[in-house]
Design an enzyme around this catalytic site. Structure first.
Site, PDB file in Angstrom:
ATOM      1  N   CYS B 163     -90.215  81.322  19.296  1.00 29.85           N
ATOM      2  CA  CYS B 163     -89.426  79.808  18.238  1.00 29.85           C
ATOM      3  C   CYS B 163     -88.956  78.931  19.967  1.00 29.85           C
ATOM      4  CB  CYS B 163     -87.754  80.492  17.856  1.00 29.85           C
ATOM      5  SG  CYS B 163     -88.423  81.818  16.976  1.00 29.85           S
ATOM      6  N   HIS B 295     -79.819  76.593  17.581  1.00 27.52           N
ATOM      7  CA  HIS B 295     -80.771  77.495  17.440  1.00 27.52           C
ATOM      8  C   HIS B 295     -80.058  76.814  15.847  1.00 27.52           C
ATOM      9  CE1 HIS B 295     -84.665  78.837  17.923  1.00 27.52           C
ATOM     10  NE2 HIS B 295     -83.936  80.487  17.433  1.00 27.52           N
ATOM     11  N   GLU B 306     -75.050  82.703  17.998  1.00 29.40           N
ATOM     12  CA  GLU B 306     -74.781  81.704  19.146  1.00 29.40           C
ATOM     13  C   GLU B 306     -73.675  81.152  19.071  1.00 29.40           C
ATOM     14  OE1 GLU B 306     -77.813  78.127  17.052  1.00 29.40           O
ATOM     15  OE2 GLU B 306     -77.286  77.365  18.690  1.00 29.40           O
ATOM     16  N   LYS B 327     -82.755  72.063  11.380  1.00 28.63           N
ATOM     17  CA  LYS B 327     -83.637  73.345  11.122  1.00 28.63           C
ATOM     18  C   LYS B 327     -82.857  72.995   9.127  1.00 28.63           C
ATOM     19  CE  LYS B 327     -85.099  76.312  14.465  1.00 28.63           C
ATOM     20  NZ  LYS B 327     -83.937  76.404  15.542  1.00 28.63           N
ATOM     21  N   HIS B 332     -87.284  75.718  10.108  1.00 25.94           N
ATOM     22  CA  HIS B 332     -87.966  76.397  11.596  1.00 25.94           C
ATOM     23  C   HIS B 332     -89.259  75.906  11.754  1.00 25.94           C
ATOM     24  CE1 HIS B 332     -87.998  78.568  15.211  1.00 25.94           C
ATOM     25  NE2 HIS B 332     -87.180  79.729  14.461  1.00 25.94           N
ATOM     26  N   PHE B 391     -87.293  85.340  19.628  1.00 19.89           N
ATOM     27  CA  PHE B 391     -87.585  86.740  18.844  1.00 19.89           C
ATOM     28  C   PHE B 391     -87.708  87.599  20.496  1.00 19.89           C
ATOM     29  CE2 PHE B 391     -88.163  87.188  14.210  1.00 19.89           C
ATOM     30  CZ  PHE B 391     -86.572  87.619  14.361  1.00 19.89           C
TER      31      PHE B 391
END
Lengths: 87, 404
Positions: B163, B295, B306, B327, B332, B391
Site C-alpha cells: 500500500c 492513509h 494513524e 479512500k 484503496h 502491510f
C-alpha cells in the site's frame, strides 16, 4: 457429534497455538493461548475448511460478529450452531 | 549538491474520473466512486463492492496489438501518463532523454492477466497461453511501456511495497532529481486488482467492508478496494523555470521507515517516525502543515493508529490541521493509492480546497482529529503531507509545498 466438533476445533486451535490438544482448555481465551489477530483469521479459515461452513467474522470488529470468540468454549458452541444450522 | 524538485504535470484515471479535472471535481463534491463490482464470478465473492473504473473501453484507447501487451494496470498508467506529460509539455531526446526516467509503484502488477491465464490453464484445462503473458503481467511492464512511449532512457524501475508502493516510488523519483541523478522523472503508480482472484485473496484477511469505506468513523468496518493510476512529472526547479513550465507544487520532503514488528498490524511509532522524518527532511515546521492526506483505510486498526501517530508528531498543533481520507471516495488503490491521493494534496495547495472524508457517521474518540467529515472545505494551506503505511510495516510520507 458435539464432542467430535469440540475435538476438531481444539485440534485446529492447538495447532495454531503450537500446543498439544490436551493443553487447550475450554475456558482458555485465544489471548491465553498466544493466538493473535492473524492467528485467529487463520484458525477461522481452518474451521471453515474443516466443517465446510462459512463463519461470519470481520476482523475490524470481532465483537460485532455473531461468531463469539471470547473463549475456546464459545468458539466450539458457535461452530456447533453453524454446523447444525447448515444440516 | 541538492536541487529543488517541482511537479509540472499530473494525470489520473480512477473510480472518480478518467482525468485530473473530473477527479478533483468529484473530490470537491464529496462524490463516492465506490459501487457494485462488475467482474466475472462476482456472485462467488463475499465482498461485492469496489472503486472500479467505469465507462472504460480499452479499445477506445489502444489497438489490438497494444492490448495484447498491456494489462489493465499498464493501460491505466499510460492513460494517466499521457495526461501528465501533455500538461508538462515535455518531449525527450538526446541528453535530456538520458537524464529522464520512470519510477512507478504497483503491488499486484498484471494481476488481471495472471487471473485470466490461471483460469485458462487450471479451470478450463487449456495447455497453451498467449505468448506475451509474461511481459504483460510483470510488475515493471507499466514503467517499461512509459519509458518506450516517451523515450525516457535514464533510470527506470518499479517499486513494490504494497500500500505504500506509490509513495516509495515518488520518494525515489524525488531523491534522484534532488541528488542530480536525473532532470525529469515520471512517477506515481497504478493498480488493478479488481478481479476474482484479487478480491478473493483480500476477502481472506477479513478486513474488507461489504458496504462502504468510512475512515475515522466509529462505524467503520473495513477497507474497500479501488483501481486506477496516478502519474506525475517531477522536474528540477531550475529546469522547469527555464522553460517557463507551470508548476503545480513543490516536492519538499520525504521519509521512509519500517515498523520491524508485524506483517499486518500497523505501528504508531513506525508511522510517526516517517511523518516526523518527512518534516525534518524538508526543514518544515510542524505549524506550517495545514493538511494531511491520510492513509485512512477505514479499518479499525489503521485509523486509530494513524491518528495516534499524527497526534504524537504534531502535539498541540494536531488540533489545528485537517486530515482526510479520500479512500472513502475512490477506494484503496493499494500500490497506486498514494499517487491518486497526492492529487488531493495538490488541490489543497493550489486551489485551497480540502477533500473530505465521506461516509463519516459517528465520532470515534480514538480518531479525535479534524477529519473534514463529508464536505469539502476551503482553506489556505502552505504544506500538505501524504501518508502511506503498508502491510509489512513499510511507511513512506511525502511533503508538498505550494508552488514557489
Amino acid at each position: 457429534m458435539s464432542d467430535a466438533i469440540a475435538d476438531k476445533v481444539i485440534a485446529i486451535i492447538a495447532e495454531q497455538a503450537m500446543l498439544e490438544p490436551s493443553d487447550v482448555k475450554s475456558e482458555h481465551t485465544l489471548e491465553d493461548l498466544g493466538i493473535d489477530s492473524l492467528g485467529l483469521v487463520e484458525s477461522i479459515f481452518a474451521i471453515e475448511e474443516a466443517f465446510d461452513i462459512s463463519v461470519p467474522f470481520n476482523a475490524n470488529d470481532p465483537s460485532a460478529s455473531d461468531f463469539d470468540i471470547s473463549s475456546v468454549r464459545s468458539i466450539i458452541d458457535a461452530v456447533a450452531k453453524l454446523v447444525k444450522d447448515q444440516s | 549538491m541538492s536541487h529543488r524538485v517541482v511537479i509540472t504535470g499530473a494525470g489520473t484515471i480512477n473510480a472518480l474520473g478518467h482525468d485530473v479535472p473530473a477527479t478533483l471535481e468529484a473530490m470537491r463534491e464529496g462524490r463516492c466512486g465506490i459501487g457494485p463490482l462488475d467482474i466475472r464470478d462476482v456472485d462467488r465473492l463475499a465482498v461485492k463492492i469496489g472503486g472500479q473504473v467505469t465507462g472504460y473501453d480499452e479499445h477506445a484507447h489502444f489497438n489490438r496489438q497494444q492490448i495484447s501487451l498491456y494489462d489493465r494496470f499498464t493501460q491505466f498508467t499510460l492513460l494517466a501518463a499521457r495526461e501528465a506529460l501533455g500538461q508538462a509539455g515535455l518531449s525527450f531526446s538526446g541528453d535530456m532523454a538520458d537524464r529522464s526516467g520512470v519510477v512507478l509503484g504497483t503491488s499486484g502488477g498484471g494481476l488481471n492477466t495472471q487471473d485470466e491465464n490461471y483460469r485458462a490453464v487450471y479451470e478450463e484445462g487449456k495447455n497453451r497461453v498467449h505468448p506475451f503473458i509474461v511481459p504483460k503481467l510483470m510488475n515493471n511492464a507499466a514503467a517499461s511501456h512509459v519509458s518506450m512511449e516517451w523515450n525516457l532512457r535514464g533510470p527506470s524501475f518499479t517499486v513494490a511495497t504494497a500500500c505504500a508502493s506509490s509513495n516509495h516510488a515518488m520518494g525515489q523519483a524525488y531523491q534522484m532529481i534532488r541528488s542530480g541523478m536525473a532532470d525529469v522523472m515520471i512517477t506515481g503508480g497504478s493498480e488493478s486488482m479488481l478481479c476474482f482472484g484479487g478480491v478473493k485473496a483480500w476477502e481472506g484477511l477479513r478486513v474488507m467492508s461489504k458496504d462502504a469505506c468510512r475512515p475515522f468513523s466509529a462505524t467503520r468496518n473495513g477497507m474497500v478496494q479501488g483501481e486506477g493510476a496516478g502519474i506525475f512529472v517531477f522536474e528540477r526547479l531550475d529546469h522547469a523555470k527555464k522553460r517557463g513550465a507551470e508548476i503545480l507544487a513543490e516536492v519538499a520532503g520525504f521519509a521512509m521507515s519500517s515498523d520491524a514488528s508485524d506483517i499486518v498490524m500497523p505501528s504508531k511509532q513506525g508511522a510517526a517516525r516517517a511523518i516526523a522524518g518527512a518534516l525534518r527532511d524538508g526543514g518544515i515546521d510542524r505549524g506550517q502543515v495545514g493538511y494531511i492526506n491520510a492513509h485512512g483505510t477505514g479499518t479499525a486498526a489503521n485509523d486509530k493508529t494513524e491518528c495516534a501517530a499524527v497526534a504524537d508528531v504534531f502535539g498541540a498543533q494536531a488540533d489545528k490541521l485537517m486530515l482526510s481520507s479520500t479512500k472513502s471516495m475512490h477506494g484503496h488503490l493499494i500500490g497506486g493509492t498514494g499517487a491518486v491521493e497526492l492529487l488531493a494534496c495538490i488541490m489543497a495547495l493550489r486551489d485551497g480546497v480540502i477533500a473530505p472524508t465521506i461516509g463519516y457517521e459517528e465520532f470515534d474518540p480514538e480518531c479525535a482529529l479534524d477529519v473534514v467529515p463529508n464536505e469539502a472545505r476551503e482553506a489556505r494551506v502552505e504544506v500538505a503531507l501524504s501518508n502511506a503505511f503498508a502491510f509489512g510495516g513499510l511507511n513512506a510520507v511525502l511533503a508538498l509545498k505550494k508552488a514557489p
